[in-house]
Design a protein around this motif. Structure first.
Motif, PDB file in Angstrom:
ATOM      1  N   GLU A 167      40.560  33.401  40.411  1.00 40.68           N
ATOM      2  CA  GLU A 167      39.527  32.810  39.555  1.00 40.68           C
ATOM      3  C   GLU A 167      38.688  33.849  38.819  1.00 40.68           C
ATOM      4  N   HIS A 168      38.915  35.129  39.128  1.00 40.67           N
ATOM      5  CA  HIS A 168      38.176  36.240  38.513  1.00 40.67           C
ATOM      6  C   HIS A 168      36.677  36.166  38.792  1.00 40.67           C
ATOM      7  N   TYR A 169      36.321  35.688  39.965  1.00 36.88           N
ATOM      8  CA  TYR A 169      34.924  35.660  40.378  1.00 36.88           C
ATOM      9  C   TYR A 169      34.509  37.046  40.851  1.00 36.88           C
ATOM     10  N   THR A 197      30.204  32.203  39.745  1.00 35.09           N
ATOM     11  CA  THR A 197      31.146  31.189  39.277  1.00 35.09           C
ATOM     12  C   THR A 197      31.436  31.388  37.796  1.00 35.09           C
ATOM     13  N   THR A 198      30.879  32.439  37.243  1.00 34.61           N
ATOM     14  CA  THR A 198      31.177  32.797  35.867  1.00 34.61           C
ATOM     15  C   THR A 198      32.462  33.608  35.877  1.00 34.61           C
ATOM     16  N   LYS A 199      33.531  33.009  35.344  1.00 32.04           N
ATOM     17  CA  LYS A 199      34.824  33.695  35.368  1.00 32.04           C
ATOM     18  C   LYS A 199      34.799  34.887  34.420  1.00 32.04           C
ATOM     19  N   GLN A 200      35.325  35.983  34.902  1.00 32.57           N
ATOM     20  CA  GLN A 200      35.485  37.170  34.073  1.00 32.57           C
ATOM     21  C   GLN A 200      36.826  37.067  33.343  1.00 32.57           C
ATOM     22  N   SER A 201      37.002  37.854  32.316  1.00 28.87           N
ATOM     23  CA  SER A 201      38.262  37.814  31.575  1.00 28.87           C
ATOM     24  C   SER A 201      39.410  38.442  32.361  1.00 28.87           C
TER      25      SER A 201
END
Length: 132
Positions: A40-42, A67-71
């Motif tokens: 999820e890139h968390y 919970t902000t997904k990173q690229s």
């Protein structure tokens, strides 16, 4: 932000953010956290080995993540969680976690809950977290 936890007290008490409740042990919390960092890139907001309690000296663990997904995968978070898993596996191999009495588990749950509540109070003012 989200909390990943196997602590029923955290699951029942904290309502400031969503909780991913893990029906398992300390290691299961670490493995789930790693999966979320990768898939999820968390990003980790708390260290997986926080609290100065060795992984084989407690049953409960709670970790806060964004919970902000990173690229892409946050390599620092991945390195930290992998190191925490290695420490966990070393401690468990050297000295397995005993079958704790219910009263001891209750104490561990209270300590972990206190750590989460105080951490949430400290990071509440972060603009990045306030608007998630």
């Amino acid at each position: 932000m989200k909390i990943i936890s196997n602590n029923p007290k955290v699951n029942e008490t904290i309502d400031q953010c969503p909780i991913i409740f893990i029906d398992g042990n300390y290691g299961d919390v670490l493995y789930e956290t790693k999966k979320l960092v990768i898939n999820e890139h968390y990003v980790l907001l708390t260290h997986p080995l926080s609290g100065s309690i060795k992984p084989n000296e407690t049953f409960y663990k709670s970790i806060i993540i964004t919970t902000t997904k990173q690229s892409q995968i946050d390599l620092e978070s991945l390195e930290i969680i992998e190191q925490a898993i290695a420490v966990y596996e070393k401690f468990i191999k050297d000295r397995a976690t005993p079958n704790w009495l219910d009263s001891v588990l209750e104490d561990f749950a209270t300590i972990d809950l206190d750590l989460m509540e105080s951490t949430l109070q400290r990071i509440h003012f972060s603009p990045e977290l306030r608007f998630n």
